[in-house]
Write an enzyme that holds these catalytic residues in place. Structure first.
Site, PDB file in Angstrom:
ATOM      1  N   ASP A  14       0.856  -1.186   0.000  1.00  0.00           N
ATOM      2  CA  ASP A  14       0.000   0.000   0.000  1.00  0.00           C
ATOM      3  C   ASP A  14       0.890   1.233   0.000  1.00  0.00           C
ATOM      4  O   ASP A  14       1.086   1.905   1.025  1.00  0.00           O
ATOM      5  CB  ASP A  14      -0.928  -0.031   1.216  1.00  0.00           C
ATOM      6  CG  ASP A  14      -1.819  -1.265   1.199  1.00  0.00           C
ATOM      7  OD1 ASP A  14      -2.321  -1.607   0.116  1.00  0.00           O
ATOM      8  OD2 ASP A  14      -1.994  -1.884   2.270  1.00  0.00           O
ATOM      9  N   MET A  64      -8.882  -5.784  -5.921  1.00  0.00           N
ATOM     10  CA  MET A  64      -9.657  -4.836  -6.714  1.00  0.00           C
ATOM     11  C   MET A  64     -11.106  -4.715  -6.256  1.00  0.00           C
ATOM     12  O   MET A  64     -11.823  -3.827  -6.688  1.00  0.00           O
ATOM     13  CB  MET A  64      -9.620  -5.235  -8.196  1.00  0.00           C
ATOM     14  CG  MET A  64      -8.257  -5.082  -8.849  1.00  0.00           C
ATOM     15  SD  MET A  64      -7.789  -3.347  -9.105  1.00  0.00           S
ATOM     16  CE  MET A  64      -6.734  -3.053  -7.688  1.00  0.00           C
ATOM     17  N   LYS A  65     -11.575  -5.635  -5.432  1.00  0.00           N
ATOM     18  CA  LYS A  65     -12.953  -5.595  -4.911  1.00  0.00           C
ATOM     19  C   LYS A  65     -13.960  -5.307  -6.027  1.00  0.00           C
ATOM     20  O   LYS A  65     -14.740  -4.365  -5.958  1.00  0.00           O
ATOM     21  CB  LYS A  65     -13.070  -4.570  -3.787  1.00  0.00           C
ATOM     22  CG  LYS A  65     -12.156  -4.859  -2.595  1.00  0.00           C
ATOM     23  CD  LYS A  65     -12.364  -3.843  -1.496  1.00  0.00           C
ATOM     24  CE  LYS A  65     -11.458  -4.116  -0.297  1.00  0.00           C
ATOM     25  NZ  LYS A  65     -10.018  -3.855  -0.597  1.00  0.00           N
ATOM     26  N   LEU A  66     -13.942  -6.155  -7.033  1.00  0.00           N
ATOM     27  CA  LEU A  66     -14.805  -5.939  -8.189  1.00  0.00           C
ATOM     28  C   LEU A  66     -16.282  -6.018  -7.824  1.00  0.00           C
ATOM     29  O   LEU A  66     -16.696  -6.837  -7.004  1.00  0.00           O
ATOM     30  CB  LEU A  66     -14.512  -6.988  -9.269  1.00  0.00           C
ATOM     31  CG  LEU A  66     -13.093  -7.065  -9.831  1.00  0.00           C
ATOM     32  CD1 LEU A  66     -13.040  -8.122 -10.935  1.00  0.00           C
ATOM     33  CD2 LEU A  66     -12.634  -5.722 -10.353  1.00  0.00           C
ATOM     34  N   ASP A  68     -19.856  -5.192 -10.386  1.00  0.00           N
ATOM     35  CA  ASP A  68     -20.454  -4.554 -11.553  1.00  0.00           C
ATOM     36  C   ASP A  68     -21.489  -5.517 -12.117  1.00  0.00           C
ATOM     37  O   ASP A  68     -21.776  -6.557 -11.507  1.00  0.00           O
ATOM     38  CB  ASP A  68     -19.364  -4.219 -12.593  1.00  0.00           C
ATOM     39  CG  ASP A  68     -19.690  -2.962 -13.389  1.00  0.00           C
ATOM     40  OD1 ASP A  68     -20.813  -2.898 -13.940  1.00  0.00           O
ATOM     41  OD2 ASP A  68     -18.839  -2.058 -13.463  1.00  0.00           O
ATOM     42  N   ASN A  71     -21.612  -9.367 -16.851  1.00  0.00           N
ATOM     43  CA  ASN A  71     -20.728  -9.441 -18.012  1.00  0.00           C
ATOM     44  C   ASN A  71     -19.425  -8.676 -17.774  1.00  0.00           C
ATOM     45  O   ASN A  71     -18.347  -9.146 -18.140  1.00  0.00           O
ATOM     46  CB  ASN A  71     -21.434  -8.887 -19.250  1.00  0.00           C
ATOM     47  CG  ASN A  71     -20.599  -9.026 -20.506  1.00  0.00           C
ATOM     48  OD1 ASN A  71     -20.328 -10.130 -20.962  1.00  0.00           O
ATOM     49  ND2 ASN A  71     -20.172  -7.901 -21.058  1.00  0.00           N
ATOM     50  N   GLN A 188      -7.986   0.787  11.050  1.00  0.00           N
ATOM     51  CA  GLN A 188      -8.634  -0.504  11.242  1.00  0.00           C
ATOM     52  C   GLN A 188      -9.352  -0.529  12.597  1.00  0.00           C
ATOM     53  O   GLN A 188      -8.842  -0.007  13.586  1.00  0.00           O
ATOM     54  CB  GLN A 188      -7.610  -1.641  11.199  1.00  0.00           C
ATOM     55  CG  GLN A 188      -6.813  -1.708   9.903  1.00  0.00           C
ATOM     56  CD  GLN A 188      -7.624  -2.241   8.739  1.00  0.00           C
ATOM     57  OE1 GLN A 188      -8.813  -2.486   8.852  1.00  0.00           O
ATOM     58  NE2 GLN A 188      -6.979  -2.413   7.608  1.00  0.00           N
TER      59      GLN A 188
END
Length: 234
Positions: A14, A64-66, A68, A71, A188
């Site tokens: 980080d 990336m904690k996708l 969406d 597709n 945290q």
């Protein structure tokens, strides 16, 4: 499941630049085999850096904690598989998880469902509009991740023991918010020491600032690895 502290410690890069990340990787050398790359570094050349590290034999956790439409998640996962990443996070929403699992099928990519961020406490979850407290929400999402065929879960070490009972012995259980005794918690809120987290059922520990911001990162990483080895041998 991975055995040995070296295969379980994930150092969070980080950092604001790839030059700083390269310096840390060089400093830690062969002691550390696994790195996490998240938003901060990803948007500063970190995706190519991640590809290069994977090519050099390091394992990479792409955080990336996708989330969406199905597709879009699937197409993103397909390209991340081609990058040679070892782990990838997405938010533990059932439809997104099912799309990602199908896209990663047959590859070595371990998909991790993010349950509740370790920077969030009960009031934060309420403010976000959820009807569950953090513990209940984590367990619900763990059940959904297992049902979707995910490779593992990301949760606080505080929930690790309860989550392990839900997901079984084979799924990865990755815990950020790891702080050695005496370390600053930073932002945290739900933290544990390395030994506590492993004893609670965590399979992999993500440690960022206590290593990369330490005066001597190599000494810090070795101390954490030693604590982990001691806990694993108990």
């Amino acid at each position: 499941m991975t055995t040995g502290a070296r295969g379980r410690l994930i150092v969070g890069l980080d950092l604001p630049t790839t030059a700083q990340a390269e310096k840390i990787v060089s400093t830690l050398g062969d002691d550390v085999a696994f790195y996490k790359i998240g938003y901060q570094l990803a948007f500063a050349g970190g995706l190519e850096f991640a590809r290069d590290l994977a090519g050099s034999g390091k394992k990479i956790f792409l955080d990336m904690k996708l989330l969406d439409i199905d597709n879009t998640v699937a197409k993103g996962v397909e390209n991340i598989v081609k990058m040679g990443m070892s782990m990838l996070t997405l938010h533990a929403y059932p439809k997104a998880m099912r799309a990602a699992v199908e896209a990663a099928r047959g590859s070595g990519l371990c998909l991790l469902g993010v349950t509740v961020l370790t920077s969030m406490d009960e009031q934060d979850v309420i403010d976000a509009g959820y009807e569950y407290d953090p513990h209940t929400l984590v367990l619900r999402r763990a059940e959904q991740a297992r049902a979707a065929g995910m490779g593992g879960i990301v949760c606080s070490a505080e929930e690790a023991s309860a989550v392990r009972k839900i997901i079984g012995a084979e799924m990865a259980l990755v815990t950020p918010g790891i702080r050695p005794v005496g370390a600053d918690k930073g932002d945290q809120k739900r933290v544990m020491t390395p030994a506590q987290a492993l004893r609670a059922g965590s399979s992999h520990l993500v440690v960022g600032r206590p290593i990369v911001m330490a005066p001597d990162p190599l000494a810090a990483s070795r101390a954490i690895l030693a604590e982990m080895d001691s806990a694993l041998s108990d």
